[in-house]
Structures are given as structure tokens and as C-alpha cells.
Design an enzyme around this catalytic site. Structure first.
Site, short mmCIF file in Angstrom:
data_model
loop_
_atom_site.label_atom_id
_atom_site.label_comp_id
_atom_site.label_asym_id
_atom_site.label_seq_id
_atom_site.Cartn_x
_atom_site.Cartn_y
_atom_site.Cartn_z
N THR A 256 0.82 -1.20 0.00
CA THR A 256 0.00 0.00 0.00
C THR A 256 0.87 1.27 0.00
O THR A 256 2.09 1.21 -0.02
CB THR A 256 -0.94 -0.03 1.24
OG1 THR A 256 -1.65 -1.25 1.24
CG2 THR A 256 -1.92 1.11 1.27
N ILE A 257 0.24 2.45 0.01
CA ILE A 257 0.94 3.70 0.33
C ILE A 257 0.15 4.42 1.41
O ILE A 257 -1.08 4.39 1.43
CB ILE A 257 1.13 4.62 -0.90
CG1 ILE A 257 -0.21 5.13 -1.48
CG2 ILE A 257 1.98 3.96 -1.97
CD1 ILE A 257 -0.69 6.44 -0.93
#
Length: 531
Positions: free
Chosen positions: A353-354
């Protein structure tokens, strides 16, 4: 205070604004937006869009988005759920008739409707000063003119070569001669740039209607998907009521189910019920890790049994977060023996993810997360629009009796969770720790590093981590050999972690001094900046 005799870096100190993301180009774009007069939300959306281009294994416009916002640093936290749903044709009977007992990560049925673009456009309109056209300009620039591949991005990209090769459109855009780009290679994504221009011109309608939606639906249908253009047109995100618990004089806020944020809150409740401070004074001690991980096992068991789309199932948030429930679970923990609860889950290897956070001069504080789940999501790209589709539907179960069973228009249990800490009615830290299922443990580890062990945001993110995967405890390098041996003696099956555990960002708001203190995880390429 940091020990300057040891390798590491200091947190950044700033007064007028700060941003922390997992990539320097995104952090720089966020700071530029703030300097031009944008709000924290404007800057966060700008950064997220850049990351959708320059860190494509982790995020993209084909994914989902969750956000927490403190307006002016106040304690009334807003939460936004940008979680896409399963297609309307995804009836349980369809899967039962075909003998499908799970939604595998590589199944076309794991592709859910992307929620990120709707979230970006709605949040920009409600809490920004700039239009989505301006906010997408840096991302469009990198998509059309190219960007150099950063080291961690190259590492993650290489892990997914086989997946990308299996999809002709994805291979055409994301591989060079059938290989992942290397560190420093300049990559252009013209199809993605074209779609971002469509969104810049037409807003969310440029994505959920018209040729982009038609391309996404047709591309997924050609692969056996149940998706229709109507599924895309009907998507709308929601403002939702956040949930919270208290720990050591602060409140930790999370988005409600179907997000897994409740898991982090339950972990803190268990730790409180067990007795804060019993783990001793060493943050890398076996007792500290043992207690944290036993609380995690119990909290994840509850997560797996209960968290689902509240529009389709009753999730008793108050019951799960009650003090009596926490005490009952804490009483199951023994100080010298690991609980045997079986596997709490076999978690994907690269769903990192970010996560990003921004605070502006008016102390608007944004905690923002965007993801396609597994590396490059489903690995399936819409051929004309360049949209890489997420595989969030892999979080569903195929069991009619389970609240998280797949169904038409239903949102799955979701792993991505932004967090916000408040104290005395004010926001003091937007933060998050990405890494798929690891996120609740990562959030608790970072927060207790600060509250229980006096670390600053950078130290709290730097400190080595441990996490269970399919019954095995993976420990990062930096955890002392004596700690590993002591954990094994308590019954934990321990091995060295193959990959870094997650990544995170945090910004502490010091109201007394009028400053911001920000950190960014060294497990990624990112950085924190301020001015």
C-alpha cells in the site's frame, strides 16, 4: 533524543506545514502544493496521485482510498470510506454453483470497483482550495514525461514480473522487454496519463462514466469478470463515523468497519487491560514483543470473525471495544507461554500500500491511505485506459453464514487504515503504518514506541518489527538474538523476516511550541519534508 553515534536520521522540524510520504517525488509535490496555498487535503490528493504513477505496485487509480481529517486541528475527526464494492452480479449462488470456496487473489472475481477517484474528487471539493485538474498536474507530468524508478520501487516491481507478464496490456505498459525496470530507469505511462487528463477535465465522471468506465468493464468481462458499466456508474463513497479508544491519555481514531481499524483499537484495549508497563522498559525485549503479539492474535481472531460491510451485517463495535471484552481477552494471555490459536491468517507477501500524511499552516491534518492491495493489484490492466485493477475482493469469504461473504454491491473487510491521535480535544498526530494485514500491529507498535518508550516519530518508525504469518513469527533484523531466543522459549515459532514489515509516516503536532515533527519509514524510499 536520537543517539548520533548510531546510523539513522532525525525527524524533520517545521512550523508552517509538513508532509510525509513513501516517495520523495510525492512529498515534494505535496510541499509545493502547500506553498502555493493549497490545504492539507489538496496536498494529500496531489501526493496520492503522484504515488499512483511513481509507485505503481503499491497504489493506483484502480484502487481504494480511506481518509481521516481534523479540520483546524480540532478533535472532531471526519472519516471517509472510499471502498469499492463487488459487482451487482456477484451473487453467492454464482460461486457456489461453480464450486468456488474462496476468492483467490489471482481470480478475476477479486477485482472490485475502484473507489479512489471518487474519494479524491469529493474530498477536494469539500476540503480543498484547488480543483482536481490542478491537483493531478504533477502526476500527469510524471506519467507523460517519465520518472526515475526508485530503489524500493524497483525491488517491489521485480517481485511481480510474472504477474505482469501474464496480462498482455499490463506487460505492455509496466515491463520493458518483458522485465521490470531497474533502479534509475525512466518509465513513462502514457495511457495512465491520458486517463488522468480525462479525470482532470471531467472529475469523477471522467472515470466512472464514458470511455474509461467502458474500457474497465469490457476488459474485465473479457477475462470472465461480472463487471458492468453500471457497476462503475453506481459507485459512491461515504462519510462515516470514526471509532476510537483511549490509551495512555490519548485517543486513537480509526475508520469504522469494513476497515480493520477496530483491530488496532482492540489491541490497545487488551494491552491496557493486561496492564501497561508490565512489558518492562526495553522496547526490544521479548516480554514487550510477546505481550504485543499475543494481543494481536486475539484481536485478529475477532477481526476475522466479525468485521464486514455494516450495510449488510451487524458489527457490534461497542461490544468488541468494551472494557469487559478486553479484560476477558487479556486474561487469556500468559506471560511465559504463547497462545495456540492456530493460524490467524496466511497473509499476502507484498500488499504494502501507500500511506501519507500532511498538516498545513492552519493545522488541518490529513491521514490518507490508497492501495491496490497485492503488488500491482490483480495484475489486470484495462487495455485502453491503462488502469491497473485492484484485487480487494480477495478479502471476501465464500460462506453464506459469514458476515464477510461476497455479495452484490457489498464491500469486503478492508485492510487499509489511516489513523489519527487526539489529546485534550486537539489532533496531535495523523499517522499510519502500511503493509496489508500488518497495519493494526504496525500502528500499535509505532504508537506505543512513542507513548510507552518516549520515542520521536522517526525513532518510532525505525524500530524493528515482528508479525505473525500463518503461525510463524517473522522478526526483522535489529531484534536482538537474546530476544529471539526468549520468544522461542515462550513457544513462538520464530524466523527471520524475508522482507521489511510495512512502512509508515507520522507528523506530531506540538501545540505548545507551534511546530510540527515528522518522520518517514526507512523501509521505503520516502521522506518527510516541511517548511
Amino acid at each position: 533524543m536520537r543517539d548520533f553515534h548510531k546510523p539513522g536520521r532525525s525527524p524533520i522540524y517545521a512550523s508552517d506545514g509538513a508532509a510525509a510520504t513513501s516517495h520523495p517525488l510525492a512529498t515534494a509535490a505535496a510541499i509545493a502544493c502547500l506553498r502555493e496555498g493549497g490545504t492539507a487535503m489538496d496536498a494529500a490528493i496531489t501526493a496520492s496521485a503522484v504515488l499512483a504513477v511513481v509507485e505503481p505496485a503499491m497504489t493506483g487509480i484502480g484502487g481504494d482510498c480511506f481518509v481521516l481529517l481534523s479540520k483546524g486541528g480540532g478533535g472532531d475527526i471526519l472519516a471517509y470510506n472510499g471502498n469499492g464494492a463487488a459487482p451487482m452480479k456477484a451473487e453467492f449462488g454464482y460461486f457456489k454453483e461453480r464450486g468456488l470456496t474462496e476468492i483467490a487473489p489471482d481470480s478475476i472475481h477479486a477485482v472490485t470497483i475502484p473507489g479512489a477517484i471518487d474519494a479524491w474528487c469529493r474530498l477536494a471539493a469539500d476540503h480543498g482550495r484547488f480543483g482536481i485538474d490542478k491537483l493531478l498536474r504533477p502526476a500527469i507530468h510524471y506519467a507523460e514525461n517519465g520518472f526515475p524508478v526508485a530503489p524500493r520501487v524497483a525491488y517491489d516491481w521485480a517481485q511481480e514480473e510474472e504477474k505482469l507478464r501474464a496480462d498482455k496490456p499490463a506487460a505492455g505498459s509496466y515491463l520493458i522487454g518483458g522485465k521490470a525496470p531497474r533502479i534509475g530507469d525512466r518509465v513513462r505511462l502514457p495511457l495512465l496519463g491520458k486517463t488522468m487528463r480525462e479525470i482532470a477535465a471531467k472529475g469523477a465522471a471522467g472515470f466512472y462514466e464514458g470511455w474509461v468506465a467502458e474500457d474497465m468493464a469490457a476488459s474485465m468481462q473479457a477475462l470472465g469478470g461480472l463487471h458492468t458499466v453500471e457497476d462503475f456508474a453506481r459507485h459512491k463513497g461515504d462519510y462515516v463515523k470514526p471509532i476510537a479508544t483511549e490509551y495512555r491519555g490519548v485517543e486513537l481514531w480509526e475508520c469504522p468497519p469494513p476497515g480493520q481499524g477496530l483491530t488496532a483499537l482492540l489491541m490497545l484495549n487488551i494491552l491496557s487491560a493486561y496492564g501497561a508497563g508490565k512489558s518492562g522498559s526495553d522496547p526490544l525485549s521479548a516480554d514487550r514483543f510477546h505481550l504485543q503479539l499475543e494481543a494481536a492474535k486475539l484481536a485478529y481472531r475477532e477481526r476475522n470473525a466479525h468485521i464486514a460491510d455494516p450495510a449488510f451485517a451487524r458489527v457490534s463495535v461497542s461490544g468488541l471495544l468494551s472494557s469487559s471484552h478486553a479484560e476477558a481477552l487479556a486474561n487469556l494471555i500468559a506471560p511465559d507461554k504463547a497462545l495456540d490459536l492456530g493460524s490467524i491468517g496466511k497473509f499476502p507477501k507484498h500488499p504494502d500500500t501507500i500511506y501519507l500524511t500532511v498538516v498545513d499552516k492552519d493545522r488541518n491534518a490529513v491521514s490518507f491511505i490508497n492501495s491496490v492491495y497485492y503488488g500491482f493489484g490483480s495484475g489486470r490492466m484495462a487495455a485502453k485506459s491503462g488502469v491497473l485493477m485492484q484485487n480487494r475482493g480477495a478479502c471476501f469469504v465464500v460462506d453464506a453464514a459469514h458476515p464477510n461473504c461476497i455479495g452484490p454491491g457489498k464491500r469486503s473487510m478492508h485492510t487499509i487504515i489511516p489513523a489519527m491521535v487526539t489529546k485534550d480535544g486537539k489532533a496531535v498526530m495523523p499517522y499510519g503504518v502500511m503493509g496489508g494485514d500488518y497495519q493494526p500491529v504496525g500502528q500499535v507498535h509505532a504508537l506505543t514506541n512513542m507513548l510507552d518508550y518516549g520515542m520521536d516519530p522517526q525513532e518510532a518508525l525505525d524500530t524493528p518489527r515482528a508479525f505473525y504469518d500463518d503461525g510463524i513469527l517473522s522478526v526483522e533484523s535489529g531484534i536482538p538474538a537474546a530476544t529471539v531466543a526468549a520468544l522461542a522459549a515462550k513457544g513462538h515459532r520464530v524466523q527471520a523476516a524475508e522482507d521489511p514489515l510495512g512502512g509508515g509516516q507520522a507528523i506530531w503536532i506540538d501545540w505548545q511550541k507551534g511546530i510540527l515533527v515528522a518522520g518517514s519509514d526507512p523501509r521505503k524510499d520516502g521522506c518527510a519534508l516541511g517548511y
